[in-house]
Motif scaffolding. Structure first.
Motif, PDB file in Angstrom:
ATOM      1  N   GLU A 140     -35.547 -22.637  29.049  1.00 45.91           N
ATOM      2  CA  GLU A 140     -36.300 -21.311  29.176  1.00 45.91           C
ATOM      3  C   GLU A 140     -37.396 -21.453  27.827  1.00 45.91           C
ATOM      4  N   PHE A 141     -38.411 -21.057  28.139  1.00 46.96           N
ATOM      5  CA  PHE A 141     -39.645 -20.988  27.051  1.00 46.96           C
ATOM      6  C   PHE A 141     -39.503 -19.664  26.188  1.00 46.96           C
ATOM      7  N   GLN A 142     -39.341 -20.036  25.028  1.00 49.89           N
ATOM      8  CA  GLN A 142     -39.362 -18.859  24.035  1.00 49.89           C
ATOM      9  C   GLN A 142     -40.792 -18.448  23.407  1.00 49.89           C
ATOM     10  N   GLU A 143     -41.332 -19.334  22.935  1.00 43.17           N
ATOM     11  CA  GLU A 143     -42.671 -19.290  22.418  1.00 43.17           C
ATOM     12  C   GLU A 143     -43.457 -20.442  21.738  1.00 43.17           C
ATOM     13  N   GLN A 144     -44.542 -20.417  21.562  1.00 47.60           N
ATOM     14  CA  GLN A 144     -45.050 -21.620  20.756  1.00 47.60           C
ATOM     15  C   GLN A 144     -45.012 -21.412  19.287  1.00 47.60           C
ATOM     16  N   ARG A 145     -44.759 -22.474  18.815  1.00 44.73           N
ATOM     17  CA  ARG A 145     -44.414 -22.493  17.131  1.00 44.73           C
ATOM     18  C   ARG A 145     -45.891 -22.180  16.551  1.00 44.73           C
ATOM     19  N   THR A 146     -45.583 -21.645  15.321  1.00 47.71           N
ATOM     20  CA  THR A 146     -46.855 -21.122  14.631  1.00 47.71           C
ATOM     21  C   THR A 146     -47.005 -22.072  13.156  1.00 47.71           C
ATOM     22  N   LEU A 147     -46.264 -22.852  13.226  1.00 48.02           N
ATOM     23  CA  LEU A 147     -46.199 -23.939  12.022  1.00 48.02           C
ATOM     24  C   LEU A 147     -47.427 -24.620  11.784  1.00 48.02           C
ATOM     25  N   MET A 148     -48.050 -25.183  12.720  1.00 46.14           N
ATOM     26  CA  MET A 148     -49.186 -25.928  12.440  1.00 46.14           C
ATOM     27  C   MET A 148     -50.183 -25.285  11.858  1.00 46.14           C
TER      28      MET A 148
END
Length: 187
Positions: free
Chosen positions: A139-147
């Motif tokens: 299940e997809f939660q969200e894209q990471r914002t770390l980059m």
């Protein structure tokens, strides 16, 4: 089960647009094979026989190095939800770097990405689907914002320094074609 196509169909293009991640595989004639997962909003289908994806600054730049030696690239998309499916897109690819004539037009197809380092244009020569029965459901939660956070903390000059130190050659010592810092500043 497996089916081959000369180019992307509308159905396969829709499948690509629905995926939250894809995988990129390249290899030079010698050295290591590279397989990288890619996420974010970083891929566009330009036509049934061409795609482009945006690459951010990372710990290496293997794809660019491999393409200077051998332009082969494979992209793989997996259905991690819904109906099982695997899609592989094969072809010849090339890197486009900041400051090159195509850069501005292609990078404008994507949301801004701090640390955008290169684009890869893939001219498709074969498309293949397979069943995907063995791919687990996720299940997809969200894209990471770390980059973006990491790139923002480094700032423009810090990113350029990082790219010059870590992204101008591959782990096998092959050049990546990344321009020198001065050329990237001018872009």
């Amino acid at each position: 089960m497996a089916r081959q196509y000369e180019q992307l169909t509308d159905r396969l293009t829709d499948f690509i647009r629905d995926q939250q991640m894809f995988f990129v595989a390249t290899a030079a004639r010698d050295g290591r094979v590279n397989v990288s997962p890619k996420g974010l909003d970083s891929l566009r289908v330009l036509s049934p026989d061409r795609v482009v994806w945006l690459n951010g600054t990372g710990s290496g730049n293997e794809t660019a190095a491999h393409l200077l030696d051998t332009p082969r690239m494979t992209l793989m998309f997996c259905a991690f939800s819904g109906k099982p499916n695997i899609l592989r897109v094969y072809g010849a690819a090339r890197a486009v770097h900041p400051g090159e004539p195509e850069w501005d037009g292609l990078v404008s197809l994507f949301p801004p990405l701090l640390g955008a380092r290169n684009l890869f244009v893939l001219d498709i020569d074969l498309v293949q689907t397979s069943c995907g029965f063995g791919v687990p459901l996720y299940e997809f939660q969200e894209q990471r914002t770390l980059m973006d956070s990491w790139a923002g903390k480094k700032g423009t000059e810090g990113l350029l320094a990082y790219q010059q130190e870590r992204n101008r050659s591959s782990i096998d010592g092959f050049p990546t074609g990344l321009p020198e810092a001065e050329a990237m500043r001018e872009a």
